[in-house]
Design an enzyme around this catalytic site. Structure first.
Site, PDB file in Angstrom:
ATOM      1  N   GLU A   1       0.829  -1.206   0.000  1.00  0.00           N
ATOM      2  CA  GLU A   1       0.000   0.000   0.000  1.00  0.00           C
ATOM      3  C   GLU A   1       0.862   1.255   0.000  1.00  0.00           C
ATOM      4  O   GLU A   1       0.531   2.253  -0.637  1.00  0.00           O
ATOM      5  CB  GLU A   1      -0.913   0.035   1.225  1.00  0.00           C
ATOM      6  CG  GLU A   1      -1.960  -1.054   1.256  1.00  0.00           C
ATOM      7  CD  GLU A   1      -2.800  -0.975   2.518  1.00  0.00           C
ATOM      8  OE1 GLU A   1      -3.959  -0.551   2.397  1.00  0.00           O
ATOM      9  OE2 GLU A   1      -2.281  -1.316   3.603  1.00  0.00           O
TER      10      GLU A   1
ATOM     11  N   LYS B   1     -11.164   4.295   1.348  1.00  0.00           N
ATOM     12  CA  LYS B   1     -10.147   3.565   0.585  1.00  0.00           C
ATOM     13  C   LYS B   1     -10.873   2.546  -0.289  1.00  0.00           C
ATOM     14  O   LYS B   1     -11.613   1.693   0.221  1.00  0.00           O
ATOM     15  CB  LYS B   1      -9.183   2.836   1.524  1.00  0.00           C
ATOM     16  CG  LYS B   1      -8.126   2.001   0.804  1.00  0.00           C
ATOM     17  CD  LYS B   1      -7.328   1.128   1.760  1.00  0.00           C
ATOM     18  CE  LYS B   1      -6.416   1.971   2.602  1.00  0.00           C
ATOM     19  NZ  LYS B   1      -5.459   1.117   3.390  1.00  0.00           N
TER      20      LYS B   1
END
Length: 117
Positions: free
Chosen positions: A22, A99
């Protein structure tokens, strides 16, 4: 006279998350903002200086979104602090950071954190 200013669906690619992938590859995020503000003066003057400039709101959020964080809570908190500093007349506000496609052991379209004050 109080009213609400909203800026919804702001889209960013950023490197927030705990996992190394990420932080390296990033992910797509959506931010929604709303706040209560006294519109009385702006309604009379028609002057941007007498309200909350949502262009400036976007710029502040974009700046904070580009600083990597492990947690969405941290991102939302930084956004809130920066907006409160820029707009001291801002009253109740709400910030939602989403997200897309979070890394979980299954299918999930998104994960979100919402803070209010």
């Amino acid at each position: 006279m109080k009213g609400t200013i909203e800026l919804n669906g702001m889209q960013f690619h950023a490197c927030h998350g705990v996992l190394p992938s990420e932080r390296e590859n990033g992910n797509d995020f959506v931010v929604d903002f709303s706040c209560t503000y006294n519109f009385a003066k702006a309604m009379k003057t028609d002057d941007l200086a007498d309200t909350i400039d949502y262009g400036a709101v976007y710029d502040i959020i974009a700046r904070e979104m580009q600083q990597p964080s492990n947690l969405l809570e941290h991102v939302a908190g930084r956004i809130a602090a920066s907006l409160k500093e820029a707009f001291p007349g801002m009253r109740h506000f709400k910030i939602k950071v989403t997200k897309n496609n979070p890394p979980v052991n299954g299918q999930a379209a998104s994960s979100s954190v919402t803070i209010e004050e």
